[in-house]
Design an enzyme around this catalytic site. Structure first.
Site, mmCIF file in Angstrom:
data_model
loop_
_atom_site.group_PDB
_atom_site.id
_atom_site.type_symbol
_atom_site.label_atom_id
_atom_site.label_comp_id
_atom_site.label_asym_id
_atom_site.label_seq_id
_atom_site.Cartn_x
_atom_site.Cartn_y
_atom_site.Cartn_z
ATOM 1 N N ASP A 15 -12.908 -33.552 -25.683
ATOM 2 C CA ASP A 15 -12.889 -32.903 -24.303
ATOM 3 C C ASP A 15 -11.528 -31.504 -23.764
ATOM 4 O OD1 ASP A 15 -11.612 -33.200 -21.321
ATOM 5 O OD2 ASP A 15 -9.869 -33.181 -21.481
ATOM 6 N N SER A 16 -11.737 -31.566 -22.478
ATOM 7 C CA SER A 16 -11.156 -29.775 -22.572
ATOM 8 C C SER A 16 -9.139 -29.548 -22.569
ATOM 9 C CB SER A 16 -11.645 -28.646 -20.826
ATOM 10 O OG SER A 16 -10.833 -30.075 -20.178
ATOM 11 N N CYS A 78 -14.893 -34.986 -20.956
ATOM 12 C CA CYS A 78 -14.943 -34.312 -19.917
ATOM 13 C C CYS A 78 -16.065 -34.766 -19.385
ATOM 14 C CB CYS A 78 -14.872 -32.665 -20.645
ATOM 15 S SG CYS A 78 -14.585 -31.875 -19.220
ATOM 16 N N GLU A 157 -0.924 -33.011 -15.281
ATOM 17 C CA GLU A 157 -0.441 -32.429 -16.506
ATOM 18 C C GLU A 157 1.348 -31.804 -15.995
ATOM 19 O OE1 GLU A 157 -2.254 -29.564 -18.829
ATOM 20 O OE2 GLU A 157 -4.482 -31.031 -18.645
ATOM 21 N N CYS A 189 -13.546 -37.640 -13.017
ATOM 22 C CA CYS A 189 -12.413 -36.628 -14.207
ATOM 23 C C CYS A 189 -11.155 -37.330 -15.111
ATOM 24 C CB CYS A 189 -11.771 -35.324 -13.089
ATOM 25 S SG CYS A 189 -10.118 -34.267 -13.936
ATOM 26 N N HIS A 191 -8.537 -36.690 -15.809
ATOM 27 C CA HIS A 191 -7.129 -36.908 -15.173
ATOM 28 C C HIS A 191 -6.686 -38.110 -14.249
ATOM 29 C CE1 HIS A 191 -6.875 -32.972 -17.670
ATOM 30 N NE2 HIS A 191 -5.784 -33.432 -17.515
HETATM 31 N N1 DGL Z 1 -10.896 -32.846 -18.531
HETATM 32 C C1 DGL Z 1 -11.976 -32.485 -16.970
HETATM 33 C C2 DGL Z 1 -12.726 -33.472 -16.367
HETATM 34 O O1 DGL Z 1 -12.557 -34.944 -16.750
HETATM 35 C C3 DGL Z 1 -11.200 -31.691 -16.837
HETATM 36 C C4 DGL Z 1 -9.202 -31.625 -16.501
HETATM 37 C C5 DGL Z 1 -10.842 -29.293 -16.740
HETATM 38 O O2 DGL Z 1 -10.670 -28.881 -15.584
HETATM 39 O O3 DGL Z 1 -10.713 -29.496 -18.503
HETATM 40 O O4 DGL Z 1 -13.357 -33.045 -15.572
#
Ligand code: DGL
Length: 289
Positions: A15-16, A78, A157, A189, A191
């Site tokens: 993931d990012s 992600c 976050e 997403c 989060h």
């Molecule tokens: N993990 C990203 C997503 O699910 C959210 C956080 C980001 O923008 O990197 O799209």
């Protein structure tokens, strides 16, 4: 292959940053015997505001790192990376690669009764149109209303999950969505599942929320079962974490996502990720963007 049994290999997930831990948590809950290696690209987060070209480059680097560790399955946790890079990653590596868009889209297409589905995600995910395309491929009669909610990621976050400030922001983003008479909303997403309580309050009890993390874990469980790749319950498990920056922050925020302490976190350098992708490109002449 140096491992005798493919089923014993870990599942690789990237993931990012910390967000993909929502997917990992559901995978641990559903598949407790599986070993996992998680890579959070915390030095380059967020992906959601970047161009598709950049996200593809980062995704290839992350995938090369995990594949080289020896994994049986790669999960792009992600949503942004899944939306723009799933096909190219699939075409680059030999192991099965799963993204998070398909299972969430399928669950939404099944859940809607009035054929009106909402999707929320990062700017890059919404711009890609990946959820809308996938939902309409499953059922062309469904209208899909998409909306990016860029402030949701920083709120989560920061640990602001359900106070009045969060509710105001959620209302501001979702009022139009609520007026558009959808009966199903995809939390597209990593989060957003942590904001479920407030999103539910704003959207009302009649709107079904689709959590792409839960749908992904169900999908992984089905795939491992049908391909005979489930790890036997009585074999040792390992759970490793790699990050590209600030392991302490990952540990602290990660606890909020996983509801348990994260051990075994290693920091790796971006340069080493880039080298792996370059080596892969040279070796197979693929993975270029
Ligand atoms: N993990 C990203 C997503 O699910 C959210 C956080 C980001 O923008 O990197 O799209």
């Amino acid at each position: 292959m140096k491992f005798k049994n493919m089923a014993d290999l870990p599942i690789g997930i990237f993931d990012s940053g910390v967000g993909g831990l929502t997917v990992l948590k559901e995978i641990h809950a559903r598949l407790p015997a599986e070993s996992t290696i998680y890579l959070g690209d915390t030095a380059r987060v967020p992906y959601g505001i970047r161009s598709a070209e950049t996200v593809i480059k980062y995704s290839l680097e992350n995938s090369s790192f995990l594949v080289e560790k020896g994994i049986k399955l790669l999960i792009i946790a992600c949503n942004t990376a899944s939306a723009v890079s799933l096909d190219i990653i699939r075409n680059t590596f030999k192991i099965p690669v799963l993204g998070v868009i398909d299972p969430g889209a399928k669950a939404a297409a099944l859940a809607t009764k009035n054929s009106r589905v909402g999707v929320i995600g990062t700017e890059a995910t919404i711009k890609s149109g990946a959820y809308g395309r996938t939902i309409r491929r499953i059922n062309p009669g469904i209208s899909v209303i998409e909306r990016s909610c860029p402030l949701f990621v920083p709120l989560v976050e920061e640990g602001w999950l359900d106070d009045e400030v969060v509710e105001l922001i959620v209302r501001r983003y979702l009022t139009q969505m609520k007026l558009s008479n959808i009966d199903t909303l995809v939390l597209g997403c990593t989060h957003y599942p942590l904001l479920k309580k407030v999103i539910k309050k704003v959207m009302g009890d009649d709107v079904v929320l689709i959590d792409s993390a839960i749908e992904k874990a169900k999908n992984v469980s089905n795939i491992l079962t049908s391909s005979g790749l489930l790890k036997p319950l009585d074999t040792p498990i390992s759970r490793k974490y790699y990050v590209t920056d600030a392991p302490e922050r990952f540990q602290e925020i990660g606890k909020r996502f996983m509801l348990e302490a994260l051990d075994d976190i290693t920091k790796i350098e971006i340069a080493s990720l880039e080298e792996k992708a370059v080596a892969l490109k040279k070796a197979c002449g693929c993975g270029g963007v």
